[in-house]
Design a protein around this motif. Structure first.
Motif, PDB file in Angstrom:
ATOM      1  N   THR B  79      53.548  40.660   1.969  1.00 24.98           N
ATOM      2  CA  THR B  79      53.920  40.857   0.579  1.00 24.98           C
ATOM      3  C   THR B  79      55.269  40.209   0.267  1.00 24.98           C
ATOM      4  O   THR B  79      55.443  39.569  -0.782  1.00 24.98           O
ATOM      5  CB  THR B  79      53.971  42.354   0.256  1.00 24.98           C
ATOM      6  N   THR B  83      55.807  37.253  -2.393  1.00 26.23           N
ATOM      7  CA  THR B  83      56.733  37.394  -3.506  1.00 26.23           C
ATOM      8  C   THR B  83      57.720  36.226  -3.545  1.00 26.23           C
ATOM      9  O   THR B  83      57.903  35.571  -4.579  1.00 26.23           O
ATOM     10  CB  THR B  83      57.519  38.709  -3.359  1.00 26.23           C
ATOM     11  N   ALA B 114      57.132  39.660  -7.742  1.00 28.73           N
ATOM     12  CA  ALA B 114      57.052  40.907  -6.979  1.00 28.73           C
ATOM     13  C   ALA B 114      55.879  41.743  -7.446  1.00 28.73           C
ATOM     14  O   ALA B 114      55.151  42.337  -6.640  1.00 28.73           O
ATOM     15  CB  ALA B 114      58.350  41.703  -7.119  1.00 28.73           C
ATOM     16  N   LEU B 115      55.674  41.796  -8.751  1.00 23.70           N
ATOM     17  CA  LEU B 115      54.589  42.661  -9.206  1.00 23.70           C
ATOM     18  C   LEU B 115      53.234  41.997  -9.099  1.00 23.70           C
ATOM     19  O   LEU B 115      52.213  42.671  -8.964  1.00 23.70           O
ATOM     20  CB  LEU B 115      54.858  43.143 -10.641  1.00 23.70           C
ATOM     21  N   ALA B 118      51.413  41.829  -5.127  1.00 20.10           N
ATOM     22  CA  ALA B 118      50.902  42.969  -4.372  1.00 20.10           C
ATOM     23  C   ALA B 118      49.395  43.111  -4.560  1.00 20.10           C
ATOM     24  O   ALA B 118      48.897  43.087  -5.673  1.00 20.10           O
ATOM     25  CB  ALA B 118      51.596  44.248  -4.810  1.00 20.10           C
ATOM     26  N   ASN B 148      51.433  48.380   0.965  1.00 20.19           N
ATOM     27  CA  ASN B 148      52.388  47.443   0.372  1.00 20.19           C
ATOM     28  C   ASN B 148      53.051  48.017  -0.869  1.00 20.19           C
ATOM     29  O   ASN B 148      53.935  47.395  -1.443  1.00 20.19           O
ATOM     30  CB  ASN B 148      51.733  46.094   0.073  1.00 20.19           C
ATOM     31  N   ASP B 149      52.616  49.188  -1.237  1.00 20.86           N
ATOM     32  CA  ASP B 149      53.239  49.811  -2.396  1.00 20.86           C
ATOM     33  C   ASP B 149      54.737  49.959  -2.220  1.00 20.86           C
ATOM     34  O   ASP B 149      55.513  49.663  -3.132  1.00 20.86           O
ATOM     35  CB  ASP B 149      52.626  51.184  -2.633  1.00 20.86           C
ATOM     36  N   THR B 152      56.307  46.657  -2.748  1.00 20.80           N
ATOM     37  CA  THR B 152      56.282  46.257  -4.146  1.00 20.80           C
ATOM     38  C   THR B 152      57.304  47.020  -4.964  1.00 20.80           C
ATOM     39  O   THR B 152      58.061  46.433  -5.738  1.00 20.80           O
ATOM     40  CB  THR B 152      54.874  46.532  -4.724  1.00 20.80           C
ATOM     41  N   TYR B 156      60.333  45.214  -6.640  1.00 26.11           N
ATOM     42  CA  TYR B 156      60.327  45.258  -8.086  1.00 26.11           C
ATOM     43  C   TYR B 156      61.631  45.836  -8.625  1.00 26.11           C
ATOM     44  O   TYR B 156      62.288  45.250  -9.484  1.00 26.11           O
ATOM     45  CB  TYR B 156      59.136  46.096  -8.564  1.00 26.11           C
ATOM     46  N   ARG B 342      44.229  41.565  -7.403  1.00 24.15           N
ATOM     47  CA  ARG B 342      45.310  42.178  -8.170  1.00 24.15           C
ATOM     48  C   ARG B 342      44.691  43.086  -9.214  1.00 24.15           C
ATOM     49  O   ARG B 342      43.566  42.858  -9.664  1.00 24.15           O
ATOM     50  CB  ARG B 342      46.140  41.101  -8.857  1.00 24.15           C
TER      51      ARG B 342
END
Lengths: 190, 843
Positions: B79, B83, B114-115, B118, B148-149, B152, B156, B342
């Motif tokens: 991730t 990003t 970044a958003l 993910a 990966n939350d 992220t 973010y 996504r």
């Protein structure tokens, strides 16, 4: 100790073991150093006690059986040398598709597991043999009747010729859908 | 058409389309109102947690932890790589002026990257559920999307903060803090999740008394974990995931089977509802007027997303394969990169961006929607055929067999042992360590019934045994009755299993071995006393079970009464048993069976065959029939007489009460009942009970009663038979006597008002006082049982009012009969009216 042991291992020995078991020379050296560190008496062979001195193995419910399987080849010999040691461990090498594997094929792995049950070497798992293993694994919290019925249910499930035993063929068939190649493989460090 | 549509398109696509349609309609109908139902708050607080909880709770733990290394590699490194690469590329392209949207500050680009980079758990779940790829592939992609939350969220917030303070300048300290923040967020979320998971396990240990609210703890506590993590700005998704993973094992060990089902279905329902709503709202939210379409930006974003995803997967699998036992193949790599969908998380995050600080927010939003649509539609639709074409190993769902369970367990131990011999501390070693720790310290503490080291083996076993049993019942339902009575239920299963598994070969061997299917089985060898007891109990149970009352009785705020079903079944079962008993009296039986069958039809579906069989099976024991025939022998004569003769109804002490009493008394009194119907000697109870001793002498003549209760004139009584005083009498020709009491007992939950007069059979004159009058207030004819002659004057409520509000049957009976006796004594002494009322049995 690692250095010393690798020195003790001669080239042709390595080549022979490599040929027999399929390990790489690096792995062989590494395992040899482990072997010698287990070998407290420095006599080049391991006894059952040497194995059981490993603390985790001692508390493994199947520890004794596992150790026992290292001594399969020769009943009278109660010590195992490095070559035998390596040949046993070779069963756990991952299966490589393109190579011809003798010791670590699916069948060899299954045979190894089968031998864990088969104490009397008659190529059949009887109810009592299965029960003994269940005893070791499940422990004391479960009543004898329950274990017995579990064992019987298991045999009944696998038994095809109605002899109340599980033969090796039946054993393989019962584990048909299990990914034995993966389950009984270990990544040997280099 | 419809089935084809759903075959081609994943559910998520169709839902988005529906959402768009709704959005278009709404915009046209409501005019310029800006519809945005999917606000970040609703999304993150209400919609996301159920999906993640479902994912965590039903996560295959072992698989997950086996591949944890790979998963983490993708979730964290992958991730971050995505990003940075996407952000840098977009910024680089922006520098060329290709986007023509003015300034493209690098931090804004990184924020967007970044958003958008993910992988989204919701989208992945929605698509991967349908394509059934093999479990390893599934767990790696799905695990990545869950874990990966943390990355992220951190990235973010980090870029958001940077872009807000870009004026003041970013110092190195900020970058370091951002990295440290990652660990805090990830580890903090995990710890909170594990904590709440353990807490849930601990709570469910004590919920066995409140089964109805048991499932709610799982949901509430998992949600608490989520909120807790969010409050402290930890990763809520990680918290819920690990809460589910942790609690699962302990909760499953504690909750009842029914709660388990409830939890499972509620969780699935909540999560699929959320998923549906999210995709639909996503569609609705598409239709608004804030879009800022920038073709190049959209196209390039999609291209970068796909390309860097592929690159990341290839590089990282190469890295992972060095440490993996089973290598990820090329096809798997492809599916992994292609499955990087996504979804709504990205959309919710892009809505969170403050437009005042980041001027390109509208463009980001449009692009995010475009990327989401691209991945969900294009990749989502094509991934299914691709998986087929590429021949990806697909998963087969099945329950493990006993052999697999045991042998795999053995292999686990074996591999642990080999690892120990080799001195390598790999997966097996760690798992073994944890298991030992778990068994020693955690399980005894969290589980109500700690079952020992290998619960899985037991679980599989009981599941299989259960399945065998069910299977047997289903297939052989009609033959159960034919099975000889000497066989126990487990014997039946034994034979069935044997026959099922390996033909008929091993029948005889099995019979000789003491095979036992039912782990809990007790060999039931009832004594005669037990049988008698059981028989009476069953008879009583039948009478008790008037299906009408179920609703009322079973209503309880805090408990689900499971008896409903069983009593109904018993009702019929016992009826059949009764039929067996009363076999010699066809006419009685017929009449009665008609009545009962009517009842049965009204109130529940009955399965005559099945119950018949059950009965036959149950009672074909030698001694049972012996007992039954014994009981029958003396009866016919007396009953015959009784049947025709009018019955005089007097106030006397009687045995009915004893016979009605529940099990304990019943047993002793049954013998005496038999006697007293034939012989007039007082029974033990008669001599024992005080009020009976009292009127032993006085009551030899029928007692008079000055007043009669309201039921006395009730015509409905005529429809029924009057009860007989003795239990067996009732058994032979009329069951109503006992019924009445209990039915009334239950029907009128308030005041149990009943008049049970149990006239002693035709012998009443000689035998003296033997009847009981039980009169209570409210309901005129609760029994529907008694008949009386119309000669009896109807009067108001009788003076003999026993203590109202007797809930316990036995208590009330005692009380009542006591009262009756007292009053009747008085009556005898004062008025000597000598009124008898005759109750005629109507046939």
């Amino acid at each position: 100790m690692g250095n010393r042991s690798s020195l003790l291992l001669r080239e042709e020995e390595i080549a022979q073991i490599q040929q027999e078991s399929g390990f790489t020379p690096n792995q062989i050296e590494r395992l040899y150093s482990r072997f010698t560190s287990l070998d407290r008496g420095d006599c080049g062979t391991l006894s059952r006690e040497d194995f059981l001195r490993i603390p985790e193995l001692a508390i493994n419910p199947l520890g004794e059986r596992i150790v026992n399987s290292f001594f399969q080849g020769d009943i009278y010999n109660d010590r195992v040398n490095f070559r035998q040691f390596m040949n046993v461990l070779a069963h756990f090498r991952p299966v490589k598709k393109n190579k011809d594997n003798k010791l670590n094929s699916r069948e060899a792995k299954l045979k190894f597991a089968f031998k864990m049950y088969d104490l009397d070497n008659d190529d059949l798992i009887s109810r009592d043999e299965l029960l003994a293993i269940l005893h070791m694994m499940v422990g004391a919290n479960i009543s004898e009747e329950q274990l017995t019925s579990i064992a019987e249910r298991t045999i009944l499930e696998a038994d095809e010729d109605g002899d109340q035993m599980i033969s090796f063929e039946e054993f393989c068939k019962a584990l048909q859908r299990t990914d034995v190649e993966q389950k009984m493989s270990i990544r040997f460090l280099n | 058409m419809a089935p084809k549509l759903s075959e081609i398109f994943p559910e998520s696509c169709l839902l988005i389309v529906v959402g768009v349609v709704i959005g278009v309609i709404l915009v046209h109908v409501t005019g310029s109102v800006h519809m945005s139902p999917l606000t970040p708050d609703t999304f993150f607080i209400y919609m996301l947690p159920p999906i993640i909880l479902d994912a965590g709770y039903f996560m295959p733990n072992r698989l997950f932890f086996d591949h944890l290394g790979t998963i983490l590699l993708f979730a964290v490194i992958g991730t971050i790589f995505n990003t940075l690469a996407i952000g840098a590329s977009l910024w680089a392209v922006g520098q060329t002026g290709m986007f023509q949207c003015g300034e493209t500050p690098p931090l804004d680009m990184f924020l967007f990257a970044a958003l958008i980079s993910a992988v989204d758990p919701v989208a992945v779940l929605a698509v991967f559920e349908e394509i059934h790829v093999n479990e390893i592939l599934y767990i790696v992609v799905f695990g990545e999307s869950l874990l990966n939350d943390a990355v992220t969220v951190v990235l973010y917030h980090m870029f958001e903060a940077y872009s807000e303070m870009k004026d003041t300048g970013i110092i190195t300290m900020d970058v370091v803090a951002g990295c440290a923040n990652f660990f805090v967020v990830a580890i903090g979320g995990t710890v909170i999740g594990v904590f709440w998971g353990v807490a849930t396990g601990f709570v469910t240990r004590f919920t066995n008394e409140v089964r109805v609210i048991e499932p709610i703890f799982i949901f509430v506590m998992a949600y608490m974990a989520y909120l807790c993590a969010e409050i402290f700005h930890m990763s809520g998704i990680l918290a819920v995931t690990f809460c589910g993973i942790t609690m699962k094992n302990y909760v499953e060990g504690n909750v009842s089977h029914k709660s388990h089902t409830t939890i499972k279905y509620t969780m699935k329902m909540l999560s699929s509802s959320s998923e549906t709503i999210i995709f639909m709202f996503l569609g609705v939210a598409t239709v608004n007027k804030l879009h800022m379409w920038n073709t190049w930006f959209v196209v390039l974003t999609i291209v970068f997303c796909s390309v860097y995803r592929a690159i990341g997967v290839i590089v990282l699998t190469a890295l992972a394969n060095r440490f993996r036992l089973n290598q990820l193949s090329k096809v798997e790599k492809f599916v992994m990169s292609y499955g990087g969908l996504r979804g709504a998380v990205a959309f919710a995050l892009v809505l969170l961006i403050d437009e005042d600080k980041v001027h390109l927010q509208p463009m980001f939003m449009t692009t995010t929607i475009a990327v989401v649509y691209f991945t969900v539609f294009f990749q989502g639709i094509t991934i299914k055929p691709l998986v087929k074409i590429l021949n990806v190993k697909t998963a087969e769902k099945r329950k493990p067999t006993m052999n697999e369970r045991i042998h795999e367990k053995l292999m686990d131990h074996l591999m642990t042992g080999v690892e120990d011999i080799l001195g390598q501390h790999g997966n097996y070693h760690v798992r073994d360590r944890f298991k030992r720790f778990d068994n020693k310290y955690i399980r005894p503490f969290l589980l109500r019934n700690y079952q020992g080291a290998e619960p899985k083996i037991l679980e599989t076993y009981s599941k299989l045994a259960m399945r065998d049993a069910m299977e047997f019942m289903r297939r052989n339902a009609s033959t159960i009755g034919n099975i000889s009575g000497t066989e126990s239920m487990s014997g039946i299963f034994k034979n069935y299993t044997a026959g099922n598994l390996d033909g008929s070969t091993s029948f005889s061997q099995l019979d000789s071995s003491n095979w036992n299917v039912d782990m809990q089985e007790l060999e039931y060898n009832p004594s005669k006393k037990d049988l008698t007891d059981a028989k009476i109990h069953h008879l009583l149970a039948e009478e008790l079970c008037q299906p009408k009352r179920h609703r009322r009785l079973s209503y309880s705020r805090h408990a689900v009464n499971d008896r409903d079903l069983s009593t109904q079944v018993n009702y019929k079962m016992h009826y059949n048993m009764r039929r067996l008993v009363g076999d010699s009296k066809r006419h009685h039986h017929k009449r009665h069976s008609k009545k009962l069958q009517k009842d049965g039809k009204q109130n529940h579906v009955s399965f005559p065959e099945f119950q018949q069989n059950g009965t036959a099976k149950q009672f074909s024991h030698d001694y049972i029939s012996q007992v039954l025939s014994e009981e029958e022998l003396p009866d016919p004569k007396s009953n015959k007489e009784e049947w025709d003769s009018p019955i005089t109804f007097t106030a006397k002490s009687s045995l009915t009460d004893e016979s009605i009493y529940s099990d304990g008394v019943k047993r002793t009194s049954r013998g005496s009942i038999d006697e007293s119907t034939r012989v007039t000697t007082p029974t033990a109870t008669e001599t024992m009970l005080p009020w009976k001793r009292d009127d032993e002498d006085e009551c030899s003549a029928p007692l008079q009663q000055s007043e009669f209760p309201a039921w006395a004139s009730n015509k409905e009584y005529l429809a029924y038979n009057s009860p007989s005083a003795t239990f067996l009498g009732g058994l032979e020709n009329n069951r109503s006597s006992v019924i009445g009491l209990f039915r009334r007992d239950s029907a009128a939950s308030g005041h149990v008002s009943s008049c049970e007069s149990s006239p002693q059979k035709e012998r009443r004159s000689s035998s003296g006082p033997n009847a009981v009058i039980l009169i209570e207030e409210d309901v005129p004819d609760p029994l529907g049982v008694l008949t009386r002659q119309s000669t009896v004057p109807t009067t108001s409520q009788p003076p003999l009012t026993p203590n109202p509000r007797r809930q316990i049957r036995r208590g009330s009976m005692l009380e009542i009969s006591g009262c009756v006796d007292d009053t009747s004594n008085n009556n005898t002494q004062t008025s000597h009216n000598n009124t008898e009322f005759h109750t005629r049995r109507k046939d």
